[in-house]
Design a protein around this motif. Structure first.
Motif, PDB file in Angstrom:
ATOM      1  N   TYR A 181       1.130  -1.353  -0.192  1.00  0.00           N
ATOM      2  CA  TYR A 181       0.059  -0.055  -0.021  1.00  0.00           C
ATOM      3  C   TYR A 181       1.233   1.518   0.192  1.00  0.00           C
ATOM      4  N   TYR A 182       2.265   1.265   1.094  1.00  0.00           N
ATOM      5  CA  TYR A 182       2.662   2.245   1.666  1.00  0.00           C
ATOM      6  C   TYR A 182       3.780   2.717  -0.506  1.00  0.00           C
ATOM      7  N   ARG A 183       4.234   1.587  -1.008  1.00  0.00           N
ATOM      8  CA  ARG A 183       4.730   1.947  -2.647  1.00  0.00           C
ATOM      9  C   ARG A 183       3.360   2.117  -3.015  1.00  0.00           C
ATOM     10  N   ASP A 184       2.291   1.456  -3.416  1.00  0.00           N
ATOM     11  CA  ASP A 184       1.358   2.355  -4.026  1.00  0.00           C
ATOM     12  C   ASP A 184       1.026   3.690  -4.066  1.00  0.00           C
ATOM     13  N   LEU A 185       0.899   4.301  -3.226  1.00  0.00           N
ATOM     14  CA  LEU A 185       0.745   5.338  -3.073  1.00  0.00           C
ATOM     15  C   LEU A 185       2.119   6.641  -3.131  1.00  0.00           C
ATOM     16  N   LEU A 186       3.544   5.832  -2.659  1.00  0.00           N
ATOM     17  CA  LEU A 186       4.196   6.661  -3.270  1.00  0.00           C
ATOM     18  C   LEU A 186       4.874   6.929  -4.663  1.00  0.00           C
ATOM     19  N   ASP A 187       4.220   5.651  -5.255  1.00  0.00           N
ATOM     20  CA  ASP A 187       4.326   5.714  -6.884  1.00  0.00           C
ATOM     21  C   ASP A 187       3.352   7.226  -7.292  1.00  0.00           C
ATOM     22  N   HIS A 188       1.977   6.873  -6.730  1.00  0.00           N
ATOM     23  CA  HIS A 188       0.591   7.553  -7.398  1.00  0.00           C
ATOM     24  C   HIS A 188       1.584   9.612  -7.134  1.00  0.00           C
ATOM     25  N   LEU A 189       2.443   9.425  -5.933  1.00  0.00           N
ATOM     26  CA  LEU A 189       2.512  10.935  -5.356  1.00  0.00           C
ATOM     27  C   LEU A 189       4.160  11.427  -5.869  1.00  0.00           C
ATOM     28  N   ARG A 190       4.882  10.612  -6.458  1.00  0.00           N
ATOM     29  CA  ARG A 190       6.144  10.868  -7.218  1.00  0.00           C
ATOM     30  C   ARG A 190       6.249  10.977  -8.539  1.00  0.00           C
ATOM     31  N   TYR A 191       5.419  10.088  -8.724  1.00  0.00           N
ATOM     32  CA  TYR A 191       5.295  10.157 -10.606  1.00  0.00           C
ATOM     33  C   TYR A 191       3.952  10.428 -11.426  1.00  0.00           C
ATOM     34  N   GLY A 192       2.533  10.381 -10.034  1.00  0.00           N
ATOM     35  CA  GLY A 192       1.699  10.833 -10.925  1.00  0.00           C
ATOM     36  C   GLY A 192       0.870   9.215 -11.250  1.00  0.00           C
ATOM     37  N   SER A 193       1.378   7.238 -10.331  1.00  0.00           N
ATOM     38  CA  SER A 193       0.942   6.549 -11.313  1.00  0.00           C
ATOM     39  C   SER A 193      -0.558   6.018 -10.821  1.00  0.00           C
ATOM     40  N   GLU A 194      -1.257   5.689 -11.229  1.00  0.00           N
ATOM     41  CA  GLU A 194      -2.292   5.425 -10.668  1.00  0.00           C
ATOM     42  C   GLU A 194      -2.345   4.299  -9.349  1.00  0.00           C
ATOM     43  N   LEU A 195      -3.486   4.576  -9.048  1.00  0.00           N
ATOM     44  CA  LEU A 195      -3.499   3.545  -7.347  1.00  0.00           C
ATOM     45  C   LEU A 195      -4.403   2.413  -7.975  1.00  0.00           C
TER      46      LEU A 195
END
Length: 349
Positions: free
Chosen positions: A184-198
């Motif tokens: 979950y943390y990795r999912d959220l951090l990728d979203h915040l850093r790179y705009g990745s879809e959750l």
């Protein structure tokens, strides 16, 4: 090694709150080489114990008698003199034995010119509970020799095995829960850093895109280790009540101790020890929390833990989730306000 020649898994001491410690709080801004740092730490330990002998002789005697060789010593670091002086004031207010160490007549440029300079603060002997409001703001100091973070693969596998063999809730092991928090943390951090879809279901607070949340975080490897092992002590403190319900008393402190005994890194230990704090945080404790080394990492982890748990207990529309989310959202807003205030530089008159 045990009698079968196997590496023995470190045993958690569930009475860690009764143990006595002396802390040496070292000024990081003085950039002391290892020899100088060791000497100043030694002064801090000795001077604090002498102060305790005058202030509370029974406590000093109890510390000397622990394990037959004396109690534990911990070296931690602060950023500057201001932080050290604040810690000394708080020790005085709490009645904790302490001693300020001042170096003089030694030249080691650029910081040591022979003039008196405060280098360290000795704190204790005291229990962790007595000084946690002071020491939890500071990180453990790791020597350049790399004596921590050298956990053997054998011990690591034993810890993982213990976590796999203990259920967090019905059908979910301690190991499985740690993996969920990591994901979950990795999912959220990728979203915040790179705009990745959750990839998971989230309810995100309005402050989630504040850039301070992704500044100065520990490495991704450190955070993954912290998340997987954050409940590593639960198999060792598990108790079952008369109604068959299981509990894990003081599990964050026990987990930090198990990790430390196993040879795990001090940085991960520091995060594990604070894991529950964001969920228990009160309004009056927000500033102290924001002053810690990694408040954003603990806040993002708390949000990840909340959502990982919600996936097992009714989802993000459940009443339980909404209550916890509301509190965490409020505390997160206050923490970020404190972090923002640190960056405001007053204009010259």
């Amino acid at each position: 090694m045990d009698q079968h020649g196997q590496t023995a898994l470190p045993q958690a001491d569930t009475n860690t709150e009764d143990k006595l410690y002396i802390y040496a709080l070292i000024r990081a801004d003085l950039e002391m080489p290892d020899g100088k740092l060791s000497a100043q730490s030694g002064h801090a330990y000795t001077d604090a114990l002498q102060a305790c002998q005058r202030q509370a002789p029974d406590t000093a005697a109890a510390y000397r008698e622990e394990n037959g060789i004396g109690g534990s010593k911990v070296t931690i670091k602060c950023k500057n003199l201001s932080q050290l002086e604040r810690a000394a004031r708080e020790c005085a207010e709490a009645g904790i034995p302490h001693a300020v160490v001042t170096d003089r007549d030694h030249i080691l440029l650029p910081h040591f010119t022979g003039a008196p300079v405060v280098t360290a603060l000795g704190i204790g002997p005291c229990t962790k509970a007595q000084c946690r409001h002071i020491t939890k703001r500071f990180q453990s100091l790791q020597g350049s020799s790399g004596d921590r973070g050298a956990m053997s693969q054998e011990v690591r596998q034993e810890l993982l095995s213990a976590m796999r063999g203990c259920e967090q809730t019905s059908g979910l092991t301690i190991m499985g829960h740690g993996g969920m928090v990591r994901d979950y943390y990795r999912d959220l951090l990728d979203h915040l850093r790179y705009g990745s879809e959750l990839r998971f279901e989230w309810r995100l607070p309005e402050w989630i895109h504040n850039p301070r949340l992704v500044e100065g975080l520990p490495s991704d490897e450190v955070m993954a280790e912290y998340h997987v092992f954050h409940d590593v002590g639960k198999p060792f403190c598990r108790v079952v009540d008369d109604e068959g319900r299981q509990h894990f008393p003081d599990h964050a402190q026990v987990s930090a101790r198990v990790w430390r005994q196993a040879g795990g890194s001090a940085e991960v230990e520091h995060l594990i020890e604070q894991d529950m704090d964001i969920h228990l945080l009160k309004a009056e404790g927000v500033q102290e929390f924001a002053d810690r080394p990694y408040p954003a990492a603990l806040l993002l982890t708390g949000l990840s833990e909340l959502h990982a748990n919600a996936s097992m207990f009714g989802g993000i529309e459940s009443t339980s989730f909404k209550i916890k989310y509301k509190n965490l959202s409020k505390r997160g807003r206050a923490i970020l306000a404190c972090l923002s205030a640190k960056e405001v530089v007053p204009m010259a008159a």
